[in-house]
Enzyme design. Structure first.
Site, PDB file in Angstrom:
ATOM      1  N   LEU A 221      24.425 -74.972   0.103  1.00 55.24           N
ATOM      2  CA  LEU A 221      22.830 -74.577   0.967  1.00 55.24           C
ATOM      3  C   LEU A 221      23.327 -72.670  -0.535  1.00 55.24           C
ATOM      4  O   LEU A 221      22.470 -71.727   0.257  1.00 55.24           O
ATOM      5  CB  LEU A 221      22.739 -73.931   2.162  1.00 55.24           C
ATOM      6  N   GLY A 222      24.829 -72.365  -0.667  1.00 53.61           N
ATOM      7  CA  GLY A 222      25.114 -70.943  -0.477  1.00 53.61           C
ATOM      8  C   GLY A 222      26.080 -70.999  -0.388  1.00 53.61           C
ATOM      9  O   GLY A 222      26.824 -71.477  -0.374  1.00 53.61           O
TER      10      GLY A 222
ATOM     11  N   ASP B 255      27.743 -55.684   9.725  1.00 58.32           N
ATOM     12  CA  ASP B 255      27.043 -55.838   8.717  1.00 58.32           C
ATOM     13  C   ASP B 255      25.261 -56.479   8.282  1.00 58.32           C
ATOM     14  O   ASP B 255      25.540 -57.383   7.984  1.00 58.32           O
ATOM     15  CB  ASP B 255      27.979 -57.224   7.965  1.00 58.32           C
TER      16      ASP B 255
ATOM     17  N   GLY C 280      29.273 -68.026   0.167  1.00 60.00           N
ATOM     18  CA  GLY C 280      29.576 -65.483   0.096  1.00 60.00           C
ATOM     19  C   GLY C 280      30.973 -64.965  -0.521  1.00 60.00           C
ATOM     20  O   GLY C 280      31.826 -66.113  -0.566  1.00 60.00           O
TER      21      GLY C 280
ATOM     22  N   PHE D 238      33.706 -65.005   2.111  1.00 60.29           N
ATOM     23  CA  PHE D 238      34.486 -65.949   3.096  1.00 60.29           C
ATOM     24  C   PHE D 238      34.650 -67.047   2.400  1.00 60.29           C
ATOM     25  O   PHE D 238      35.394 -67.948   2.999  1.00 60.29           O
ATOM     26  CB  PHE D 238      34.065 -65.172   4.315  1.00 60.29           C
ATOM     27  N   GLY D 239      33.379 -67.284   2.425  1.00 59.69           N
ATOM     28  CA  GLY D 239      32.975 -69.370   1.742  1.00 59.69           C
ATOM     29  C   GLY D 239      32.042 -69.328   1.188  1.00 59.69           C
ATOM     30  O   GLY D 239      31.027 -68.790   1.395  1.00 59.69           O
TER      31      GLY D 239
END
Length: 769
Positions: free
Chosen positions: A455-456, A573, A458, A460-461
């Protein structure tokens, strides 16, 4: 109280009153609508609607119908409790009708808002329950808050459900009666004297109402002689008394006569496993005499419950068709499994359907249920050797193993130093009360098709789409490197593992196994907000009202984190990438990896610099931060949503236009803020004046002095038009960001600023209304 009660008499005899209904013992009040048989018997009144059941007010609260048409309930300090959200809709008056409907109307006597459209736990004769509305029970007869059960229409069926996760349906109408639809295609069911859909009801002489109660029953009450009496129990006519999920509490067994008891199974040593929680109240359920703890999973066993059936399978995990031994072993190996139900196959007695229960609701006594077997997990005491056996063993083997034990202990100490942190964290997640479901790595790999549907990704993972065995779609975040993300993983599970709010993404479960760290979330079909406001090739532009709703959703989620929990939570964040949208474009906050839990009595905290450049408040350069750093990030994001561009856009032809905040200041100085409205959306341009007004809320949140920024609860009130936006705002929004080089320096040494607030296991309250 500033509001004078309204009083009216219904055409069929009952009287209705609308005003403040108070518990003088607790100093708590509802703004409520009450029914009573006649004007001289007000002490027999019953609450049939309330505005603030989850948030009672004190005696000095106020209710105001403002000139702008908005009806608002406020605490004594002026903070908003509830509102009709009718600002600007030409409301000229308030009326309580003879049917018991509280109505706001305009100059042409047309209904602008009515209480019948917002039912709580009751219906009155003449009232309609429409698809999209819910009756929700009270927690108890003495607690006004929303309880376990709901009644609603779904796919032209009347559904009764326990509002668990996922919901547990215990009644669905089938052939009892047909539910009509209106001109718009919405299903509805009308409560009239003598009928409720296809249910035939008694005709009341004086007064009548229907209520979904704390035990899940839907009861019709009518006034007879000198008191309210139950005229009928609607659902029980079709399903009996034992179908209600918590009719006998956890582990309780409901008999055909509606009596509750605990399982009475004993093993060969005549050891008992269950006891009633309260001897005089068997309907409150049973508890294990030997409670289970995942820390001692090696001592877990299963005890068989005979002659019972179980129907609450919505909350279970289906393993599919398998053998009984495999079914039982799967439960013993699964920490979250508290019991297992095995339904034998009609064609093969050695196989059947296996269901793992993370929570055990009520069973039903059934002497004919020989096709169903249930096993409940319990904990054996650790086996201890007798003193004589220990002495004999030590004497005979001491010399032989003495040297071995010394060497082993030395090696163990060395190994323990390397492994203790990992073991403690693993044990911590076993012990943390209320922790979400713990999944195995192999199970998550299977439901994500070997992590093939990305799905995507970033910093961190990577996030993958998956489907649980019960059909629930999920999003699985796989943290790619253990050491840098271990703290992120702990913060994520600790922060949102125990809290629930409609505007926070729900953490379903997690995996901590060897070096694997995975987080399992509810699936959000419309993805992150950034793809809807930043995409250059966006086919569908978000309309003004939808953007406004998304902003309000985000504000409500943040207000809950800051004010609605027993510990404050700083998200740290906030940005469009961390706002996810479901199929109805409801916005939910996600990614709590940088979050920080703060004691309620702390107003400031020292912490290492965290966050995303461009969204970070200027006080990050100082010694302390407050929840106002989230307010600042929210302000940046609101401008991005309204302007339809990133706060740093290197594609701009002019260098001076790359930074959104500096460009915004220039346009404000030039009194050309309309130029900042998203030019890709005709609807946004059409509502330009309203958009510019909302931009002022963003500016209020972006004040360089954090003390001048509003709290998120005040932001909500400003968005809803309850409070005025601060007029003396500083539009000098430039040169306030934390320099990127400072961020890089802090990432090299996370402890430079000092972590003075210890991350402790949180005990968080449920969502506020």
């Amino acid at each position: 109280m500033t509001f004078q009660p309204l009083l009216t008499r219904g055409s069929s005899g009952p009287w209705f009153s609308c005003g403040f209904y108070c518990n003088y013992t607790t100093n708590e009040c509802l703004f409520a609508l009450l029914i009573f048989p006649n004007s001289t018997m007000t002490k027999n009144s019953k609450v049939v609607w309330s505005a603030n059941r989850n948030n009672p007010v004190s005696f000095n609260a106020t209710l105001d119908l403002a000139e702008n048409g908005n009806l608002a309930l406020k605490h004594a300090n002026g903070s908003l409790v509830w509102t009709t959200n009718t600002r600007g809709k030409s409301v000229v008056g308030l009326n309580l009708t003879e049917m018991g409907n509280l109505v706001l109307f305009d100059r042409e006597n047309a209904v602008v808002w009515q209480s019948f459209d917002h039912p709580t736990d009751s219906l009155l004769p003449g009232q309609v329950l429409v698809a999209g509305q819910k009756l929700i029970s009270n927690k108890s007869s003495t607690d006004w808050g929303e309880g376990l059960y709901a009644l609603f229409l779904s796919n032209t069926k009347l559904v009764a459900s326990m509002e668990s996760d996922p919901p547990q349906h215990y009644y669905e109408s089938n052939n009892e009666f047909a539910i009509p639809t209106d001109k718009t295609g919405r299903a509805y069911i009308r409560f009239e004297h003598g009928s409720f859909g296809g249910y035939n009801l008694s005709l009341a002489v004086k007064a009548q109402f229907m209520s979904l109660e704390a035990d899940g029953h839907v009861r019709l009450y009518e006034w007879r002689r000198s008191d309210w009496e139950k005229a009928s129990d609607l659902l029980s006519l079709f399903v009996g008394d034992c179908v209600y999920p918590m009719v006998c509490g956890n582990y309780g067994i409901c008999s055909d006569e509606g009596q509750c008891s605990c399982p009475d199974q004993e093993d060969k040593t005549r050891t008992r496993y269950f006891k009633q929680k309260f001897e005089r109240q068997p309907d409150l359920g049973c508890s294990l005499i030997r409670p289970i703890s995942c820390e001692f999973h090696q001592f877990h066993s299963l005890v068989e419950l005979k002659d019972i059936s179980y129907s609450s399978f919505s909350m279970s995990t289906s393993v599919g068709e398998t053998s009984l031994d495999y079914c039982k072993n799967t439960c013993l190996k699964t920490c979250s499994c508290k019991a297992v139900v095995f339904q034998k196959s009609l064609w093969n007695s050695s196989t059947g359907n296996c269901y793992l229960l993370p929570e055990v609701l009520s069973f039903t006594d059934s002497r004919t249920a020989n096709m169903t077997i249930a096993y409940v997990k319990f904990q054996n005491p650790p086996k201890m050797e007798t003193k004589s056996a220990a002495i004999a063993l030590g004497t005979s083997l001491g010399a032989l193993f003495g040297v071995y034990l010394i060497i082993r202990n030395i090696l163990f100490i060395i190994w323990e130093k390397n492994e203790s942190k990992k073991v403690e964290k693993d044990r911590y997640f076993h012990q943390l009360p209320g922790t979400p479901t713990r999944f195995s790595y192999e199970y998550l790999r299977a439901v994500t098709e070997n992590f093939s549907r990305k799905l995507g990704e970033g910093g961190f993972g990577t996030v993958f789409e998956g489907t649980l065995h019960n059909g629930t779609k999920i999003a699985v975040k796989r943290l790619d490197k253990l050491e840098p993300v271990e703290k992120t993983f702990l913060a994520e599970v600790e922060t949102i593992g125990n809290i629930h709010h409609v505007n926070l993404v729900r953490l379903i479960g997690f995996c901590i196994e060897n070096s694997y760290r995975l987080l399992v979330y509810e699936y959000m079909s419309n993805g992150s907000l950034n793809k809807w406001i930043f995409s250059e090739h966006q086919v569908v532009c978000l309309r003004w009202q939808l953007r406004r709703k998304i902003i309000l959703d985000i504000a409500k989620g943040l207000a809950y984190l800051h004010e609605g929990c027993r510990q404050k939570i700083f998200h740290l964040d906030i940005k469009p990438q961390n706002i996810l949208l479901d199929e109805n474009f409801n916005a939910k906050l996600s990614d709590f990896g940088l979050s920080k839990l703060i004691d309620k009595d702390q107003s400031k905290v020292v912490t290492a610099i965290k966050g995303t450049p461009g969204y970070m408040a200027p006080e990050w350069l100082g010694s302390f931060i407050t929840e106002k750093v989230d307010v600042y990030s929210f302000g940046v994001m609101v401008l991005e949503i309204l302007c339809g561009r990133r706060n740093l856009d290197r594609s701009q032809p002019e260098e001076d236009d790359m930074h959104l905040l500096s460009l915004f200041k220039r346009r404000a100085d030039e009194k050309r803020l309309l130029d900042m409205v998203d030019k890709q959306s005709e609807d946004m341009q059409l509502h330009g004046a309203e958009v510019v007004e909302l931009m002022k809320v963003a500016v209020w949140c972006l004040q360089s002095d954090f003390k001048k920024r509003p709290s998120m609860s005040v932001v909500i009130q400003a968005l809803e038009g309850v409070v005025n936006i601060e007029h003396n705002l500083d539009y000098n929004l430039t040169d306030q960001q934390v320099p990127r080089r400072t961020i890089a320096a802090m990432e090299d040494n996370q402890d430079v600023a000092g972590e003075v607030t210890l991350l402790m296991p949180s005990v968080l309250s449920g969502p506020r209304s």
